[in-house]
Design an enzyme around this catalytic site. Structure first.
Site, PDB file in Angstrom:
ATOM      1  N   ASN A   9     -42.439  -5.606 -10.288  1.00 18.82           N
ATOM      2  CA  ASN A   9     -41.437  -4.787  -9.603  1.00 18.82           C
ATOM      3  C   ASN A   9     -41.311  -5.351  -8.194  1.00 18.82           C
ATOM      4  OD1 ASN A   9     -39.966  -2.823  -8.319  1.00 18.82           O
ATOM      5  ND2 ASN A   9     -41.517  -1.206  -8.507  1.00 18.82           N
ATOM      6  N   TRP A  10     -40.242  -6.077  -7.977  1.00 23.53           N
ATOM      7  CA  TRP A  10     -40.088  -6.757  -6.682  1.00 23.53           C
ATOM      8  C   TRP A  10     -39.647  -5.799  -5.583  1.00 23.53           C
ATOM      9  CZ3 TRP A  10     -37.155 -11.946  -8.199  1.00 23.53           C
ATOM     10  CH2 TRP A  10     -37.958 -12.673  -9.087  1.00 23.53           C
ATOM     11  N   LYS A  11     -39.267  -4.597  -5.940  1.00 19.33           N
ATOM     12  CA  LYS A  11     -38.786  -3.586  -4.987  1.00 19.33           C
ATOM     13  C   LYS A  11     -37.665  -4.163  -4.113  1.00 19.33           C
ATOM     14  CE  LYS A  11     -43.209  -1.320  -5.382  1.00 19.33           C
ATOM     15  NZ  LYS A  11     -44.230  -0.473  -4.799  1.00 19.33           N
ATOM     16  N   HIS A  95     -39.671   5.832 -10.624  1.00 15.15           N
ATOM     17  CA  HIS A  95     -40.728   5.260  -9.780  1.00 15.15           C
ATOM     18  C   HIS A  95     -41.058   6.243  -8.655  1.00 15.15           C
ATOM     19  CE1 HIS A  95     -42.760   2.700  -6.880  1.00 15.15           C
ATOM     20  NE2 HIS A  95     -43.077   1.945  -7.912  1.00 15.15           N
ATOM     21  N   GLU A  97     -41.489   5.880  -5.610  1.00 12.35           N
ATOM     22  CA  GLU A  97     -40.691   5.737  -4.384  1.00 12.35           C
ATOM     23  C   GLU A  97     -39.338   6.419  -4.552  1.00 12.35           C
ATOM     24  OE1 GLU A  97     -41.319   1.525  -4.173  1.00 12.35           O
ATOM     25  OE2 GLU A  97     -43.417   1.958  -3.737  1.00 12.35           O
ATOM     26  N   GLU A 167     -48.859   5.411 -12.442  1.00 13.22           N
ATOM     27  CA  GLU A 167     -49.018   4.851 -11.105  1.00 13.22           C
ATOM     28  C   GLU A 167     -49.450   5.951 -10.140  1.00 13.22           C
ATOM     29  OE1 GLU A 167     -46.532   0.986 -10.801  1.00 13.22           O
ATOM     30  OE2 GLU A 167     -45.300   2.654 -10.143  1.00 13.22           O
ATOM     31  N   GLY A 173     -49.262   0.163  -3.193  1.00  8.92           N
ATOM     32  CA  GLY A 173     -49.043  -0.550  -1.935  1.00  8.92           C
ATOM     33  C   GLY A 173     -50.106  -0.274  -0.885  1.00  8.92           C
ATOM     34  N   SER A 213     -51.587  -1.370  -6.696  1.00  7.07           N
ATOM     35  CA  SER A 213     -52.493  -2.384  -6.108  1.00  7.07           C
ATOM     36  C   SER A 213     -53.195  -3.256  -7.144  1.00  7.07           C
ATOM     37  CB  SER A 213     -53.508  -1.712  -5.175  1.00  7.07           C
ATOM     38  OG  SER A 213     -52.830  -1.039  -4.125  1.00  7.07           O
ATOM     39  N   GLY A 234     -46.424  -4.450  -8.099  1.00  5.66           N
ATOM     40  CA  GLY A 234     -45.503  -4.542  -6.965  1.00  5.66           C
ATOM     41  C   GLY A 234     -45.816  -5.768  -6.121  1.00  5.66           C
ATOM     42  N   GLY A 235     -46.563  -5.557  -5.045  1.00  2.29           N
ATOM     43  CA  GLY A 235     -46.826  -6.611  -4.057  1.00  2.29           C
ATOM     44  C   GLY A 235     -47.252  -7.950  -4.651  1.00  2.29           C
TER      45      GLY A 235
HETATM   46  P1  PGA Z   1     -48.172  -2.254  -5.809  1.00  2.00           P
HETATM   47  O1  PGA Z   1     -46.913  -1.451  -6.417  1.00  2.00           O
HETATM   48  O2  PGA Z   1     -48.642  -3.193  -6.874  1.00  2.00           O
HETATM   49  O3  PGA Z   1     -47.611  -2.981  -4.603  1.00  2.00           O
HETATM   50  O4  PGA Z   1     -49.195  -1.239  -5.439  1.00  2.00           O
HETATM   51  C1  PGA Z   1     -46.899  -1.026  -7.755  1.00  2.00           C
HETATM   52  C2  PGA Z   1     -45.612  -0.304  -8.060  1.00  2.00           C
HETATM   53  O5  PGA Z   1     -45.151   0.458  -7.211  1.00  2.00           O
HETATM   54  O6  PGA Z   1     -45.001  -0.483  -9.143  1.00  2.00           O
END
Ligand code: PGA
Length: 251
Positions: A9-11, A95, A97, A167, A173, A213, A234-235
């Site tokens: 997930n590149w956000k 998600h 967010e 999640e 993050g 993470s 994500g990251g």
């Molecule tokens: P993260 O994000 O790996 O940066 O913690 C995961 C996600 O939100 O899908």
């Protein structure tokens, strides 16, 4: 056996050239990988370009969000058919967010899940508790509420195609990953919930990813848990070598 599924997930990250280069890097690194489903979910404005970079590879394309209406006056939104048109196989829905920053509710997410399935997209439905909810012992009641609300009205056959991502919001993050035991406990409880709401056969096939993470250094321990079927990253998905380091943890 459930086939592991790792999605990036590149956000709201990367610009055009960077997105294409990252997709090409993932394709190259994934060429020798077998037995794992792979996807990347770039920002929607780069879906077309990234889709072209992925063409002919085993890495599939996913979007990070969509709207539930078919078309019309919905300024700024994208429909499921548009995502299909761009070559998407998956769409991340609900998600944290979007739930906590953009205010999405289970009722809205549920409409999106139905619209995605109707258009032939596979939803990656995210659930997860806040730190305060975990500390108050409410983790499973939150997960149950999100599961029941976001997936309401799905037939058993529809649910079988859905991917669920657990999640924990406090792990996203933050560098604070859930321990394999903490994650497995929720994954197992989610699987029991699916068996309760549907049946054991459905519970047995639904893939449940862990997200929060995930890094190459912790992926293998998480992914070897019996009920963890992959990762939503994500990251660490913004670097091809790290993403593939996580994929290696699933092999
Ligand atoms: P993260 O994000 O790996 O940066 O913690 C995961 C996600 O939100 O899908």
């Amino acid at each position: 056996m459930r086939r592991p599924f790792i999605a990036g997930n590149w956000k709201m990250n990367t610009h055009r050239a960077e997105a294409i280069a990252l997709a090409e890097g993932v394709v190259k690194a994934a060429a020798g990988v077998d037995g794992v489903d792979l996807a990347v979910c770039p920002p929607s404005c780069y879906l077309d370009a990234v889709g072209k970079a992925l063409a002919g590879s085993k890495v599939l394309l996913g979007a990070q969000n969509m709207y539930f209406e078919k078309d019309g006056a919905f300024t700024g939104e994208l429909s499921a058919a548009m995502l299909r048109d761009l070559g998407c196989t998956y769409v991340i829905l609900g998600h944290s967010e979007r739930r906590h920053i953009l205010g999405e509710t289970d009722a809205l997410i549920n409409k999106k899940v139905h619209a995605a399935l109707a258009a032939g997209l596979i939803p990656i439905l995210c659930v997860g508790e806040l730190l305060a909810e975990r500390e108050a012992g409410q983790t499973m009641s939150v997960i149950r509420r999100q599961f029941d609300g976001s997936l309401a009205g799905l037939s058993a056959d529809q649910l079988k195609t859905v991917v669920i991502a657990y999640e924990p919001v406090w792990a996203i993050g933050t560098g604070k990953v859930a321990t394999p035991q903490q994650a497995e406990e929720v994954h197992l409880a989610l699987r029991k919930l699916i068996a309760e709401r549907y049946n054991a056969a459905v519970a047995d096939v639904v893939r449940i990813q862990y997200g929060g993470s995930v890094k190459p250094s912790n992926a293998a321990d998480l992914l070897k848990q019996a009920d963890i079927d992959g990762a939503l990253v994500g990251g660490a998905s913004l670097k091809a070598d790290q993403f593939l380091g996580i994929v290696a943890g699933a092999l």
